[in-house]
Scaffold this active site. Structure first.
Site, PDB file in Angstrom:
ATOM      1  N   ARG A 179      23.281   1.857  -7.498  1.00 22.56           N
ATOM      2  CA  ARG A 179      22.400   2.928  -7.103  1.00 22.56           C
ATOM      3  C   ARG A 179      23.165   3.638  -5.985  1.00 22.56           C
ATOM      4  O   ARG A 179      23.749   4.851  -6.119  1.00 22.56           O
ATOM      5  CB  ARG A 179      21.036   2.288  -6.791  1.00 22.56           C
ATOM      6  N   MET A 202      -9.502  13.604  -9.020  1.00 18.50           N
ATOM      7  CA  MET A 202      -8.835  14.082  -7.733  1.00 18.50           C
ATOM      8  C   MET A 202      -9.444  13.390  -6.552  1.00 18.50           C
ATOM      9  O   MET A 202      -8.775  13.049  -5.685  1.00 18.50           O
ATOM     10  CB  MET A 202      -8.536  15.605  -7.919  1.00 18.50           C
ATOM     11  N   LYS A 210      11.032   3.567   6.367  1.00 19.51           N
ATOM     12  CA  LYS A 210      11.144   4.631   5.806  1.00 19.51           C
ATOM     13  C   LYS A 210       9.685   5.088   5.195  1.00 19.51           C
ATOM     14  O   LYS A 210       8.882   4.272   5.152  1.00 19.51           O
ATOM     15  CB  LYS A 210      12.184   4.500   4.684  1.00 19.51           C
ATOM     16  N   TYR A 252     -14.521  12.671 -16.437  1.00 14.51           N
ATOM     17  CA  TYR A 252     -13.525  13.385 -17.369  1.00 14.51           C
ATOM     18  C   TYR A 252     -13.281  12.777 -18.498  1.00 14.51           C
ATOM     19  O   TYR A 252     -12.993  11.563 -18.576  1.00 14.51           O
ATOM     20  CB  TYR A 252     -12.298  13.684 -16.550  1.00 14.51           C
TER      21      TYR A 252
HETATM   22  C1  LIG Z   1      18.738  -0.530   1.274  1.00 16.31           C
HETATM   23  C2  LIG Z   1      17.383  -0.963   1.563  1.00 16.31           C
HETATM   24  N1  LIG Z   1      17.307  -2.065   2.707  1.00 16.31           N
HETATM   25  C3  LIG Z   1      16.173  -2.872   2.674  1.00 16.31           C
HETATM   26  C4  LIG Z   1      15.073  -2.331   1.962  1.00 16.31           C
HETATM   27  C5  LIG Z   1      13.587  -3.124   2.357  1.00 16.31           C
HETATM   28  O1  LIG Z   1      13.218  -3.474   0.959  1.00 16.31           O
HETATM   29  P1  LIG Z   1      11.623  -4.308   1.036  1.00 16.31           P
HETATM   30  O2  LIG Z   1      10.583  -3.454   1.360  1.00 16.31           O
HETATM   31  O3  LIG Z   1      11.713  -4.853  -0.205  1.00 16.31           O
HETATM   32  O4  LIG Z   1      11.831  -5.514   2.108  1.00 16.31           O
HETATM   33  C6  LIG Z   1      14.869  -1.293   1.209  1.00 16.31           C
HETATM   34  C7  LIG Z   1      13.683  -0.839   0.602  1.00 16.31           C
HETATM   35  O5  LIG Z   1      13.558  -0.360  -0.662  1.00 16.31           O
HETATM   36  C8  LIG Z   1      16.144  -0.607   1.059  1.00 16.31           C
HETATM   37  O6  LIG Z   1      16.124   0.423  -0.051  1.00 16.31           O
END
Ligand SMILES: Cc1ncc(COP(=O)(O)O)c(C=O)c1O
Length: 373
Positions: free
Chosen positions: A142, A312, A44, A264
């Site tokens: 969550r 920036m 992701k 700044y």
């Molecule tokens: C549901 C879920 N699984 C696995 C992971 C991977 O976690 P990590 O990056 O701590 O290995 C994440 C990342 O946040 C996650 O949200």
């Protein structure tokens, strides 16, 4: 059309080098660690900022078969890169979008009873058992089915019969805190739910969870950060290979000849004799503003602290202790590298390595090295 003969790396304010062989080596290490369980890969947020387009094929070549992303759109991009992979969408089923998941053969992680019902209904309508994971919340509060929803599913698991159940997953809240009892509590809650639900594969461990031992591995591990070199065992040395290096260019060197301040807010006093290098990286590039007066960069073996505020596009560093003439316009400073890992930059910035990586800027000249030929 304008053309330029100067290489992108010479024109860029900073150069980000991403080592795909190191990512692959990290995958292999994790994979060996969880065997005989399977090791998935979490991609992701553009592979935690490293570039999904390059990282996904490298992980696939290293043996990864199952991948997770957060968003449907990320899944669609990943499907084009890996036609054969199993792809789970952690943020779940977006209401009304079931057909998009099916079209791209993406498996939603069904995070609540309504999502299970919607996917099951879509499967019935398509007369096909389509793949999905089911997320059981064991303490994160969550995403995932809460205790009442789990009890209801145990009482009536029939919606699961309409879909292809790839597995149950749950997520640890404190896997990286060595003394926390919560991971064990979550694992036991997960096991107890699994014992009463229709059989399927199970997945609990993120990166740090993998290092908590085999009783956390179940059938499928889901590491993200450790693939990218973040330390999954913060209480000890980092077993993972470094994957990222960031070098930023000096634009100007200032010899201070009268008392004043830098940057700044005029927060940092300077006196005659101080030498300052102004470097082309700033908060718009993910060099977080909280590194003002807290971060540092390296010229070879010499450290130069950030003085004044991060702006920036620029930072200012104190090079008074370096030999005169050692730094000049065009010199590259190590911002992330052997002397400053993402975890160390994060600790100076008051954050975590994940945020440093996922904030890595879009203006850097990006070089991916290694990887499948
Ligand atoms: C549901 C879920 N699984 C696995 C992971 C991977 O976690 P990590 O990056 O701590 O290995 C994440 C990342 O946040 C996650 O949200």
């Amino acid at each position: 059309m304008t053309t330029s003969s100067t290489p992108a790396e010479a024109r860029a304010g900073a150069i980000l080098t991403i080592d795909l062989d190191a990512v692959a080596a990290n995958y292999r290490l994790l994979s060996e660690r969880v065997a005989p369980a399977e090791c998935a890969a979490v991609l992701k947020a553009d592979a935690y900022g490293l570039g999904m387009v390059q990282v996904a094929p490298a992980l696939s070549a290293a043996g990864a078969r199952t991948f997770f992303v957060a968003h449907l759109e990320e899944g669609i991009t990943l499907r084009a890169l890996l036609p054969e992979a199993t792809i789970g969408i952690l943020n779940g089923l977006m209401p009304g979008c079931a057909a998009d998941y099916a079209q791209h053969r993406l498996a939603p992680v069904l995070n609540h009873a309504g999502a299970i019902a919607e996917w099951a209904a879509f499967c019935r309508q398509q007369q096909k058992r389509l793949p999905a994971f089911v997320h059981i919340d064991t303490g994160m509060n969550r995403l995932g089915l809460g205790p009442a929803e789990v009890a209801a599913l145990i009482a009536d698991p029939s919606p699961l019969g309409d879909l292809e159940l790839l597995g149950y997953l749950s997520h640890l809240a404190t896997a990286d805190e060595v003394d926390s009892p919560l991971p064990g509590v979550q694992r036991d809650r997960f096991r107890s739910a699994l014992d009463r639900l229709p059989p399927a594969r199970a997945s609990l461990a993120n990166s740090s969870g993998i290092f908590r031992g085999a009783q956390f591995h179940f059938d499928l591990a889901r590491p993200g950060c450790a693939l990218y070199g973040i330390n999954p065992t913060p209480e000890t040395g980092n077993p993972m290979a470094r994957t990222v290096r960031l070098d930023a260019r000096v634009l100007q060197v200032r010899h201070i000849d009268s008392t004043g301040t830098v940057g700044y807010g005029a927060t940092h006093p300077v006196s005659p004799g101080t030498r300052i290098a102004t470097i082309a990286v700033g908060y718009a590039d993910g060099y977080l503003r909280s590194l003002s007066g807290a971060g540092s960069v390296w010229f070879g073996e010499q450290e130069a602290p950030v003085i004044g505020r991060v702006s920036m596009d620029l930072i200012t560093v104190d090079i008074t202790r370096l030999p005169d003439g050692a730094v000049h316009p065009g010199t590259l400073a190590e911002v992330i590298g052997p002397h400053r890992t993402p975890d160390q930059v994060a600790s100076e910035a008051g954050t975590i390595g994940y945020e440093i990586l996922t904030s890595l800027g879009r203006r850097y000249a990006r070089r991916h090295v290694g990887g499948p030929q």
